[in-house]
Design a protein around this motif. Structure first.
Motif, PDB file in Angstrom:
ATOM      1  N   GLU A  19      -4.476 -17.989  15.594  1.00 13.09           N
ATOM      2  CA  GLU A  19      -4.762 -17.272  14.357  1.00 13.09           C
ATOM      3  C   GLU A  19      -4.328 -18.158  13.197  1.00 13.09           C
ATOM      4  OE1 GLU A  19      -6.240 -14.325  13.809  1.00 13.09           O
ATOM      5  OE2 GLU A  19      -6.626 -14.150  15.962  1.00 13.09           O
ATOM      6  N   PRO A  20      -5.278 -18.659  12.400  1.00 10.64           N
ATOM      7  CA  PRO A  20      -4.937 -19.614  11.339  1.00 10.64           C
ATOM      8  C   PRO A  20      -3.846 -19.141  10.377  1.00 10.64           C
ATOM      9  CG  PRO A  20      -7.310 -19.507  11.621  1.00 10.64           C
ATOM     10  CD  PRO A  20      -6.723 -18.424  12.478  1.00 10.64           C
ATOM     11  N   GLU A  21      -3.889 -17.902   9.937  1.00  3.43           N
ATOM     12  CA  GLU A  21      -2.884 -17.417   8.985  1.00  3.43           C
ATOM     13  C   GLU A  21      -1.502 -17.350   9.622  1.00  3.43           C
ATOM     14  OE1 GLU A  21      -3.065 -16.980   5.666  1.00  3.43           O
ATOM     15  OE2 GLU A  21      -5.035 -17.884   5.943  1.00  3.43           O
ATOM     16  N   LEU A  22      -1.439 -16.934  10.862  1.00  2.00           N
ATOM     17  CA  LEU A  22      -0.164 -16.888  11.562  1.00  2.00           C
ATOM     18  C   LEU A  22       0.388 -18.296  11.720  1.00  2.00           C
ATOM     19  CD1 LEU A  22       1.969 -15.237  13.057  1.00  2.00           C
ATOM     20  CD2 LEU A  22       0.581 -15.480  15.127  1.00  2.00           C
ATOM     21  N   ARG A  23      -0.462 -19.227  12.025  1.00  2.00           N
ATOM     22  CA  ARG A  23      -0.032 -20.620  12.154  1.00  2.00           C
ATOM     23  C   ARG A  23       0.478 -21.163  10.826  1.00  2.00           C
ATOM     24  NH1 ARG A  23      -4.608 -23.361  16.096  1.00  2.00           N
ATOM     25  NH2 ARG A  23      -3.756 -22.497  18.038  1.00  2.00           N
ATOM     26  N   ARG A  24      -0.245 -20.901   9.755  1.00  2.00           N
ATOM     27  CA  ARG A  24       0.186 -21.389   8.443  1.00  2.00           C
ATOM     28  C   ARG A  24       1.533 -20.801   8.042  1.00  2.00           C
ATOM     29  NH1 ARG A  24      -5.012 -20.250   7.085  1.00  2.00           N
ATOM     30  NH2 ARG A  24      -6.382 -22.036   7.063  1.00  2.00           N
ATOM     31  N   ALA A  25       1.802 -19.600   8.485  1.00  2.00           N
ATOM     32  CA  ALA A  25       3.061 -18.951   8.144  1.00  2.00           C
ATOM     33  C   ALA A  25       4.220 -19.410   9.020  1.00  2.00           C
ATOM     34  CB  ALA A  25       2.916 -17.432   8.252  1.00  2.00           C
ATOM     35  N   THR A  26       3.948 -19.762  10.268  1.00  2.00           N
ATOM     36  CA  THR A  26       5.045 -20.069  11.192  1.00  2.00           C
ATOM     37  C   THR A  26       5.326 -21.557  11.393  1.00  2.00           C
ATOM     38  OG1 THR A  26       3.537 -19.832  13.075  1.00  2.00           O
ATOM     39  CG2 THR A  26       4.866 -17.916  12.474  1.00  2.00           C
ATOM     40  N   ILE A  27       4.343 -22.420  11.240  1.00  2.00           N
ATOM     41  CA  ILE A  27       4.595 -23.855  11.425  1.00  2.00           C
ATOM     42  C   ILE A  27       5.654 -24.374  10.453  1.00  2.00           C
ATOM     43  CG2 ILE A  27       3.573 -26.160  11.194  1.00  2.00           C
ATOM     44  CD1 ILE A  27       1.092 -25.074  12.636  1.00  2.00           C
ATOM     45  N   GLU A  68      -7.442 -28.508  18.678  1.00  2.00           N
ATOM     46  CA  GLU A  68      -7.614 -29.491  17.602  1.00  2.00           C
ATOM     47  C   GLU A  68      -7.201 -28.929  16.248  1.00  2.00           C
ATOM     48  OE1 GLU A  68      -8.277 -33.253  16.162  1.00  2.00           O
ATOM     49  OE2 GLU A  68      -8.272 -32.599  18.243  1.00  2.00           O
ATOM     50  N   GLN A  69      -7.486 -27.665  15.990  1.00  2.00           N
ATOM     51  CA  GLN A  69      -7.106 -27.051  14.713  1.00  2.00           C
ATOM     52  C   GLN A  69      -5.579 -26.992  14.578  1.00  2.00           C
ATOM     53  OE1 GLN A  69      -9.517 -25.592  16.715  1.00  2.00           O
ATOM     54  NE2 GLN A  69     -11.171 -26.443  15.496  1.00  2.00           N
ATOM     55  N   TYR A  70      -4.903 -26.730  15.686  1.00  2.00           N
ATOM     56  CA  TYR A  70      -3.433 -26.707  15.657  1.00  2.00           C
ATOM     57  C   TYR A  70      -2.898 -28.084  15.291  1.00  2.00           C
ATOM     58  CZ  TYR A  70       1.395 -25.964  17.072  1.00  2.00           C
ATOM     59  OH  TYR A  70       2.755 -25.878  17.081  1.00  2.00           O
ATOM     60  N   LEU A  74      -0.728 -28.815  12.015  1.00  2.00           N
ATOM     61  CA  LEU A  74       0.631 -29.300  12.219  1.00  2.00           C
ATOM     62  C   LEU A  74       0.857 -30.589  11.434  1.00  2.00           C
ATOM     63  CD1 LEU A  74       3.268 -28.712  13.769  1.00  2.00           C
ATOM     64  CD2 LEU A  74       2.402 -30.173  15.583  1.00  2.00           C
ATOM     65  N   GLU A  75      -0.102 -31.494  11.485  1.00  2.00           N
ATOM     66  CA  GLU A  75       0.020 -32.752  10.741  1.00  2.00           C
ATOM     67  C   GLU A  75      -0.024 -32.507   9.235  1.00  2.00           C
ATOM     68  OE1 GLU A  75      -3.153 -35.121  12.316  1.00  2.00           O
ATOM     69  OE2 GLU A  75      -1.990 -35.727  14.068  1.00  2.00           O
ATOM     70  N   LYS A  76      -0.871 -31.585   8.812  1.00  2.00           N
ATOM     71  CA  LYS A  76      -1.041 -31.303   7.383  1.00  2.00           C
ATOM     72  C   LYS A  76       0.196 -30.648   6.771  1.00  2.00           C
ATOM     73  CE  LYS A  76      -4.001 -28.737   4.236  1.00  2.00           C
ATOM     74  NZ  LYS A  76      -5.105 -27.794   4.146  1.00  2.00           N
TER      75      LYS A  76
END
Length: 77
Positions: A19-27, A68-70, A74-76
């Motif tokens: 889930e992109p939003e969850l990833r942006r919030a937790t990374i 790949e999106q992760y 993660l790099e960004k």
């Protein structure tokens, strides 16, 4: 003293949910965890945190949970 290294696995598992939003919030939590661990204990326990993160990430990706999106996010972040 062991709180942060112990939380690497659970936080990592949440960041791998596709889930992109969850990833942006937790990374970014990883950056905060790294900063906190380094500021609190210096290099003494930071290597333990670093090893735990690399080991867990490797296990999760080999288990098919990374994509790949992760990697890009993660790099960004």
């Amino acid at each position: 003293m062991r709180f942060i290294p112990a939380m690497v696995g659970p936080v990592l598992a949440v960041t791998l949910v596709p889930e992109p939003e969850l990833r942006r919030a937790t990374i970014p939590i990883f950056f905060d965890m790294m900063q906190c661990e380094f500021n609190f204990s210096g290099n003494r326990n930071f290597q333990q945190f670093e090893n735990e993160l690399i080991t867990r990430l490797d296990q999760e990706v080999e288990g098919g949970r990374g994509d790949e999106q992760y990697k890009i996010l993660l790099e960004k972040l």
